[in-house]
Design an enzyme around this catalytic site. Structure first.
Site, PDB file in Angstrom:
ATOM      1  N   ASN A   9       0.866  -1.186   0.000  1.00 19.09           N
ATOM      2  CA  ASN A   9       0.000   0.000   0.000  1.00 19.09           C
ATOM      3  C   ASN A   9       0.904   1.239   0.000  1.00 19.09           C
ATOM      4  OD1 ASN A   9      -1.806   2.057   0.486  1.00 19.09           O
ATOM      5  ND2 ASN A   9      -2.297   1.428   2.577  1.00 19.09           N
ATOM      6  N   LYS A  11       0.089   4.256  -0.382  1.00 15.34           N
ATOM      7  CA  LYS A  11      -0.594   5.460   0.132  1.00 15.34           C
ATOM      8  C   LYS A  11      -0.349   6.643  -0.808  1.00 15.34           C
ATOM      9  CE  LYS A  11      -0.003   3.542   4.704  1.00 15.34           C
ATOM     10  NZ  LYS A  11      -0.103   3.742   6.127  1.00 15.34           N
ATOM     11  N   HIS A  95      -9.632   1.128   4.760  1.00 15.94           N
ATOM     12  CA  HIS A  95      -8.374   1.360   5.483  1.00 15.94           C
ATOM     13  C   HIS A  95      -8.641   2.314   6.643  1.00 15.94           C
ATOM     14  CE1 HIS A  95      -4.288   2.616   6.381  1.00 15.94           C
ATOM     15  NE2 HIS A  95      -3.883   1.538   5.740  1.00 15.94           N
ATOM     16  N   GLU A  97      -7.095   4.763   7.703  1.00 12.11           N
ATOM     17  CA  GLU A  97      -6.904   6.192   7.378  1.00 12.11           C
ATOM     18  C   GLU A  97      -8.139   6.753   6.678  1.00 12.11           C
ATOM     19  OE1 GLU A  97      -3.161   5.674   5.370  1.00 12.11           O
ATOM     20  OE2 GLU A  97      -2.248   5.145   7.295  1.00 12.11           O
ATOM     21  N   GLU A 167      -5.509  -4.972  10.530  1.00 11.01           N
ATOM     22  CA  GLU A 167      -4.516  -3.922  10.717  1.00 11.01           C
ATOM     23  C   GLU A 167      -4.801  -3.179  12.024  1.00 11.01           C
ATOM     24  OE1 GLU A 167      -2.613  -2.785   6.743  1.00 11.01           O
ATOM     25  OE2 GLU A 167      -4.291  -1.448   7.051  1.00 11.01           O
ATOM     26  N   GLY A 173       2.235   2.330  10.690  1.00  2.00           N
ATOM     27  CA  GLY A 173       3.182   3.435  10.519  1.00  2.00           C
ATOM     28  C   GLY A 173       3.846   3.883  11.812  1.00  2.00           C
ATOM     29  N   SER A 213       3.248  -2.127  10.382  1.00  6.55           N
ATOM     30  CA  SER A 213       4.705  -2.156  10.562  1.00  6.55           C
ATOM     31  C   SER A 213       5.332  -3.514  10.247  1.00  6.55           C
ATOM     32  CB  SER A 213       5.081  -1.686  11.966  1.00  6.55           C
ATOM     33  OG  SER A 213       4.655  -0.336  12.158  1.00  6.55           O
ATOM     34  N   GLY A 234       2.734  -1.044   4.297  1.00  6.78           N
ATOM     35  CA  GLY A 234       2.785   0.373   3.951  1.00  6.78           C
ATOM     36  C   GLY A 234       4.228   0.816   3.774  1.00  6.78           C
ATOM     37  N   GLY A 235       4.830   1.349   4.839  1.00  6.10           N
ATOM     38  CA  GLY A 235       6.173   1.933   4.774  1.00  6.10           C
ATOM     39  C   GLY A 235       7.201   1.053   4.074  1.00  6.10           C
TER      40      GLY A 235
HETATM   41  C1  PEP Z   1      -0.940   0.203   6.063  1.00  7.05           C
HETATM   42  O1  PEP Z   1      -1.140   1.407   6.068  1.00  7.05           O
HETATM   43  O2  PEP Z   1      -1.716  -0.550   5.475  1.00  7.05           O
HETATM   44  C2  PEP Z   1       0.237  -0.286   6.794  1.00  7.05           C
HETATM   45  C3  PEP Z   1       0.226  -1.519   7.218  1.00  7.05           C
HETATM   46  O3  PEP Z   1       1.254   0.611   7.006  1.00  7.05           O
HETATM   47  P1  PEP Z   1       2.679   0.298   7.693  1.00  7.05           P
HETATM   48  O4  PEP Z   1       3.207  -0.980   7.095  1.00  7.05           O
HETATM   49  O5  PEP Z   1       3.529   1.481   7.352  1.00  7.05           O
HETATM   50  O6  PEP Z   1       2.427   0.160   9.152  1.00  7.05           O
END
Ligand code: PEP
Length: 255
Positions: A9, A11, A95, A97, A167, A173, A213, A234-235
């Site tokens: 993802n 973002k 999600h 967010e 999640e 994040g 994460s 994500g990251g």
């Molecule tokens: C996400 O936003 O779906 C996510 C899991 O982010 P991160 O891996 O950065 O925690």
């Protein structure tokens, strides 16, 4: 039985050119293997160049959102048909967010899950509790409400391709990861909910991803859990080195 799905993802990161470079670096490692499924979810503006980059490979493409109506006066929105036209096979829905910053409700997310299934777009339905909810013992209740709400009025026969992502909001994040045992407990609960709401067969075949994460250092331990069928990342999906390392961890576990 359930193939791992490793989804990135991105973002609101990377323009179309930057995205194309990242796609090329991922396709060079994951494009030919068939033991795990890999899906990249760039922002809308990166879908076209990413589609060219994944063409002919085993890497698939997803979007991060869409509007449930097929067309019309919805300024700023994108339809499922438009995403299919850009070769998207998946879409991230619900999600945290979007729930938090765009006030998305379970009812609205449910409309999108329905449209995506009708449009042959595989929904990755995200659910998860905040830190406050976890600390006050509400994790299972929150996740149940989000799974039941997101999948309301969907029949087992319509749920082909459904993916759930657990999640925990406090892990997204933040660098904090749920321990493999904590994640496994919630994943098992989600599978149980799918069995009650849809059918045991659907529960057994539906992939439940962990997100929060996930990185090369913890991916293997998380993916080794019985009910963790992949990751929504994500990251660590923004760098080929870390995303490819997670894919490689999944390939190793799958073989
Ligand atoms: C996400 O936003 O779906 C996510 C899991 O982010 P991160 O891996 O950065 O925690």
């Amino acid at each position: 039985m359930r193939k791992f799905l490793i989804a990135g993802n991105w973002k609101m990161n990377l323009n179309a050119d930057e995205g194309a470079d990242l796609v090329a670096d991922i396709v060079s490692v994951a494009g030919k293997q068939t033991s795990v499924n890999v899906c990249l979810c760039p922002p809308f503006t990166g879908l076209e160049s990413a589609a060219k980059g994944v063409e002919g490979s085993n890497v698939s493409l997803g979007a991060q959102n869409f509007h449930p109506e097929p067309s019309g006066a919805y300024t700023g929105e994108i339809s499922a048909g438009m995403l299919r036209h850009l070769y998207c096979s998946h879409v991230i829905l619900g999600h945290s967010e979007r729930r938090e910053y765009f006030s998305e409700t379970d009812a609205f997310i449910n409309q999108k899950v329905k449209t995506s299934l009708e449009s042959a777009l595989k929904p990755i339905l995200c659910v998860g509790e905040t830190l406050e909810q976890r600390e006050s013992g509400q994790t299972n209740e929150v996740v149940r409400k989000q799974v039941q709400g997101g999948l309301a009025e969907i029949m087992a026969s319509q749920s082909e391709g459904l993916v759930i992502a657990y999640e925990p909001v406090w892990a997204i994040g933040t660098g904090k990861t749920a321990t493999p045992e904590m994640a496994q407990e919630v994943h098992a609960e989600i599978r149980n909910l799918l069995s009650q709401q849809l059918s045991e067969e659907v529960a057994n075949r539906t992939r439940i991803l962990y997100g929060g994460s996930m990185k090369p250092e913890n991916a293997k331990e998380l993916l080794a859990q019985e009910d963790i069928d992949g990751g929504l990342i994500g990251g660590a999906s923004l760098k080929a080195s870390s995303f490819n390392a997670i894919i490689e961890a999944a390939i190793e576990l799958a073989s």
